[in-house]
Design a protein around this motif. Structure first.
Motif, PDB file in Angstrom:
ATOM      1  N   LEU A  52     -32.151 -56.078 -14.221  1.00  0.00           N
ATOM      2  CA  LEU A  52     -30.891 -56.090 -13.462  1.00  0.00           C
ATOM      3  C   LEU A  52     -31.072 -55.380 -12.129  1.00  0.00           C
ATOM      4  O   LEU A  52     -30.134 -54.809 -11.578  1.00  0.00           O
ATOM      5  CB  LEU A  52     -29.778 -55.415 -14.279  1.00  0.00           C
ATOM      6  N   GLN A  53     -32.278 -55.443 -11.604  1.00  0.00           N
ATOM      7  CA  GLN A  53     -32.601 -54.756 -10.361  1.00  0.00           C
ATOM      8  C   GLN A  53     -31.779 -55.300  -9.188  1.00  0.00           C
ATOM      9  O   GLN A  53     -31.619 -54.635  -8.168  1.00  0.00           O
ATOM     10  CB  GLN A  53     -34.090 -54.915 -10.058  1.00  0.00           C
ATOM     11  N   PHE A  54     -31.226 -56.479  -9.354  1.00  0.00           N
ATOM     12  CA  PHE A  54     -30.446 -57.109  -8.297  1.00  0.00           C
ATOM     13  C   PHE A  54     -29.003 -56.604  -8.255  1.00  0.00           C
ATOM     14  O   PHE A  54     -28.226 -56.999  -7.380  1.00  0.00           O
ATOM     15  CB  PHE A  54     -30.444 -58.638  -8.473  1.00  0.00           C
ATOM     16  N   TYR A  57     -25.410 -49.824  -9.419  1.00  0.00           N
ATOM     17  CA  TYR A  57     -25.190 -49.066 -10.639  1.00  0.00           C
ATOM     18  C   TYR A  57     -23.957 -49.553 -11.404  1.00  0.00           C
ATOM     19  O   TYR A  57     -23.995 -49.721 -12.635  1.00  0.00           O
ATOM     20  CB  TYR A  57     -25.026 -47.580 -10.321  1.00  0.00           C
ATOM     21  N   ASN A  58     -22.876 -49.763 -10.696  1.00  0.00           N
ATOM     22  CA  ASN A  58     -21.632 -50.161 -11.351  1.00  0.00           C
ATOM     23  C   ASN A  58     -21.755 -51.531 -12.011  1.00  0.00           C
ATOM     24  O   ASN A  58     -21.423 -51.702 -13.191  1.00  0.00           O
ATOM     25  CB  ASN A  58     -20.488 -50.182 -10.337  1.00  0.00           C
ATOM     26  N   ASP A  59     -22.244 -52.513 -11.262  1.00  0.00           N
ATOM     27  CA  ASP A  59     -22.371 -53.863 -11.809  1.00  0.00           C
ATOM     28  C   ASP A  59     -23.436 -53.938 -12.896  1.00  0.00           C
ATOM     29  O   ASP A  59     -23.304 -54.697 -13.862  1.00  0.00           O
ATOM     30  CB  ASP A  59     -22.690 -54.850 -10.687  1.00  0.00           C
ATOM     31  N   MET A  60     -24.490 -53.151 -12.747  1.00  0.00           N
ATOM     32  CA  MET A  60     -25.537 -53.087 -13.775  1.00  0.00           C
ATOM     33  C   MET A  60     -24.957 -52.621 -15.104  1.00  0.00           C
ATOM     34  O   MET A  60     -25.173 -53.239 -16.153  1.00  0.00           O
ATOM     35  CB  MET A  60     -26.638 -52.132 -13.323  1.00  0.00           C
ATOM     36  N   ALA A  61     -24.199 -51.534 -15.067  1.00  0.00           N
ATOM     37  CA  ALA A  61     -23.615 -50.981 -16.284  1.00  0.00           C
ATOM     38  C   ALA A  61     -22.570 -51.918 -16.873  1.00  0.00           C
ATOM     39  O   ALA A  61     -22.527 -52.134 -18.097  1.00  0.00           O
ATOM     40  CB  ALA A  61     -22.998 -49.623 -15.986  1.00  0.00           C
ATOM     41  N   ALA A  62     -21.733 -52.480 -16.021  1.00  0.00           N
ATOM     42  CA  ALA A  62     -20.690 -53.397 -16.488  1.00  0.00           C
ATOM     43  C   ALA A  62     -21.309 -54.612 -17.172  1.00  0.00           C
ATOM     44  O   ALA A  62     -20.835 -55.064 -18.226  1.00  0.00           O
ATOM     45  CB  ALA A  62     -19.814 -53.828 -15.316  1.00  0.00           C
ATOM     46  N   LYS A  79     -39.874 -47.953  -6.883  1.00  0.00           N
ATOM     47  CA  LYS A  79     -39.214 -49.261  -6.843  1.00  0.00           C
ATOM     48  C   LYS A  79     -38.203 -49.443  -7.972  1.00  0.00           C
ATOM     49  O   LYS A  79     -37.800 -50.567  -8.292  1.00  0.00           O
ATOM     50  CB  LYS A  79     -40.243 -50.399  -6.872  1.00  0.00           C
ATOM     51  N   GLY A  80     -37.770 -48.340  -8.596  1.00  0.00           N
ATOM     52  CA  GLY A  80     -36.808 -48.424  -9.687  1.00  0.00           C
ATOM     53  C   GLY A  80     -35.371 -48.362  -9.217  1.00  0.00           C
ATOM     54  O   GLY A  80     -35.092 -48.306  -8.010  1.00  0.00           O
ATOM     55  N   HIS A  81     -34.447 -48.375 -10.180  1.00  0.00           N
ATOM     56  CA  HIS A  81     -33.042 -48.244  -9.836  1.00  0.00           C
ATOM     57  C   HIS A  81     -32.752 -46.895  -9.188  1.00  0.00           C
ATOM     58  O   HIS A  81     -31.873 -46.765  -8.335  1.00  0.00           O
ATOM     59  CB  HIS A  81     -32.176 -48.411 -11.095  1.00  0.00           C
ATOM     60  N   VAL A  82     -33.480 -45.881  -9.636  1.00  0.00           N
ATOM     61  CA  VAL A  82     -33.370 -44.550  -9.049  1.00  0.00           C
ATOM     62  C   VAL A  82     -34.769 -44.136  -8.591  1.00  0.00           C
ATOM     63  O   VAL A  82     -35.704 -44.129  -9.394  1.00  0.00           O
ATOM     64  CB  VAL A  82     -32.833 -43.517 -10.063  1.00  0.00           C
ATOM     65  N   LEU A  83     -34.899 -43.807  -7.331  1.00  0.00           N
ATOM     66  CA  LEU A  83     -36.188 -43.348  -6.823  1.00  0.00           C
ATOM     67  C   LEU A  83     -36.360 -41.869  -7.171  1.00  0.00           C
ATOM     68  O   LEU A  83     -35.415 -41.079  -7.011  1.00  0.00           O
ATOM     69  CB  LEU A  83     -36.265 -43.540  -5.313  1.00  0.00           C
ATOM     70  N   PRO A  84     -37.523 -41.465  -7.677  1.00  0.00           N
ATOM     71  CA  PRO A  84     -37.730 -40.069  -8.074  1.00  0.00           C
ATOM     72  C   PRO A  84     -37.352 -39.052  -7.002  1.00  0.00           C
ATOM     73  O   PRO A  84     -36.757 -38.018  -7.303  1.00  0.00           O
ATOM     74  CB  PRO A  84     -39.228 -40.024  -8.398  1.00  0.00           C
ATOM     75  N   ARG A 292     -37.178 -58.743  -9.466  1.00  0.00           N
ATOM     76  CA  ARG A 292     -36.844 -59.254  -8.136  1.00  0.00           C
ATOM     77  C   ARG A 292     -35.331 -59.301  -7.939  1.00  0.00           C
ATOM     78  O   ARG A 292     -34.567 -59.479  -8.892  1.00  0.00           O
ATOM     79  CB  ARG A 292     -37.452 -60.637  -7.946  1.00  0.00           C
ATOM     80  N   LYS A 293     -34.923 -59.167  -6.707  1.00  0.00           N
ATOM     81  CA  LYS A 293     -33.489 -59.151  -6.389  1.00  0.00           C
ATOM     82  C   LYS A 293     -32.952 -60.540  -6.036  1.00  0.00           C
ATOM     83  O   LYS A 293     -31.751 -60.745  -5.957  1.00  0.00           O
ATOM     84  CB  LYS A 293     -33.228 -58.170  -5.244  1.00  0.00           C
TER      85      LYS A 293
END
Length: 320
Positions: A52-54, A57-62, A79-84, A292-293
């Motif tokens: 769900l990288q595309f 945060y809100n739409d991913m969780a929903a 390259k993750g949802h949250v960068l370290p 991929r997005k």
């Protein structure tokens, strides 16, 4: 060699057996986070957020909640949802969205291994404070110019250091077995490394797909051997096929490949292993399977294929 040389008395055989057993290094078999968990009716299934990288945060969780997942295996890595490097600022935002839709912040996928890295410490401290309990470590590679046994001894020391750091923050690491030349590709390869730890705050993130690729028909032996260390699992399927004239494992939808999930789930219940699950959907999602997005099929179709895999896992678990 004479016949007498191969015929030992019972006393001699017992003595030789005792000496042989004494020469085998003792490994840790005490994983309190696994042994105290019993098999229950349902699996705690999280979607690997890479797919769900595309989405934000809100739409991913929903989206994950709507499909029926209990949570997300959130990518906190390059390259993750949250960068370290942004974990202190961004991870709370992701968690707020996850909780907003009734999901639980439990699993992370990271690049963490070096216990001395300040960035790694920040990632773990932040994740623990926000409620995460399990994370996947970085993968390891064997140096070409170093004997494998020497590398395993070094990795064991590093694993012990990481376990101590995990204990400090109250979070559990799992090393994923992955095909190829990665450390731990064959399950037996992990035992000298994990055996150097107490097996409490670090262990195995067991991946059945990769275990079957590497183990063939002997995967059950590997599972039985590594089971005291399993603290999370990855689920996906594959089959062998030719790609550009070469045989390779090809990811396929759940239940259409070579993983015998009926047998696997039966064994998990027998061994009373019910730990957090990360569902990886690595077959064709039009590019979303690779994070991929943009992709070549509709968003609706991407989500339909993911949900179909989830439904297979739930149904198979309930029936076996």
């Amino acid at each position: 060699m004479t016949k007498r040389a191969t015929n030992y008395s019972r006393r001699e055989f017992t003595k030789l057996s005792a000496l042989s057993l004494a020469s085998i290094p003792l490994l840790s078999f005490q994983n309190n986070f696994v042994n105290e968990i019993s098999s229950s009716e349902n699996l705690n299934i999280h979607l690997f957020s890479k797919h769900l990288q595309f989405l934000d945060y809100n739409d991913m969780a929903a989206t994950a909640a709507e499909m029926g997942f209990q949570g997300l295996d959130l990518t906190v890595r390059r390259k993750g949802h949250v960068l370290p490097r942004n974990v202190v600022e961004d991870l709370p935002k992701a968690v707020a969205a996850i909780k907003k839709y009734g999901l639980t912040p439990t699993m992370l996928t990271t690049n963490v291994w070096d216990a001395n890295s300040q960035l790694n410490k920040t990632v773990l401290e932040t994740a623990s404070r926000l409620g995460f309990t399990h994370y996947r470590t970085n993968w390891l590679k064997y140096p070409e110019d170093t004997p494998i046994t020497e590398s395993q001894a070094l990795f064991g020391k590093q694993a012990l250091a990481l376990e101590k750091l995990n204990k400090k923050y109250g979070i559990i690491a799992g090393y994923q077995n992955h095909t190829g030349k990665n450390v731990g590709a064959p399950i037996w390869d992990l035992l000298p490394i994990l055996g150097a730890t107490k097996g409490e705050f670090i262990g195995s993130q067991y991946d059945i797909r990769h275990a079957v690729v590497e183990g063939g028909e002997s995967w059950e032996l590997g599972l039985k051997r590594i089971k005291p260390y399993i603290n999370s699992i990855v689920i996906k399927d594959f089959k062998w096929g030719k790609v550009n004239g070469k045989w390779k494992p090809i990811s396929v939808p759940m239940g259409q490949g070579m993983v015998n999930f009926r047998r696997y789930f039966t064994l998990l219940k027998k061994y009373k292993i019910n730990v957090p699950v990360s569902l990886h959907v690595e077959h064709d999602l039009g590019g979303a399977e690779k994070g991929r997005k943009t992709f070549t099929i509709s968003k609706k179709e991407v989500l339909r294929r993911i949900k179909k895999d989830l439904e297979f896992v739930k149904e198979t678990w309930e029936n076996f």
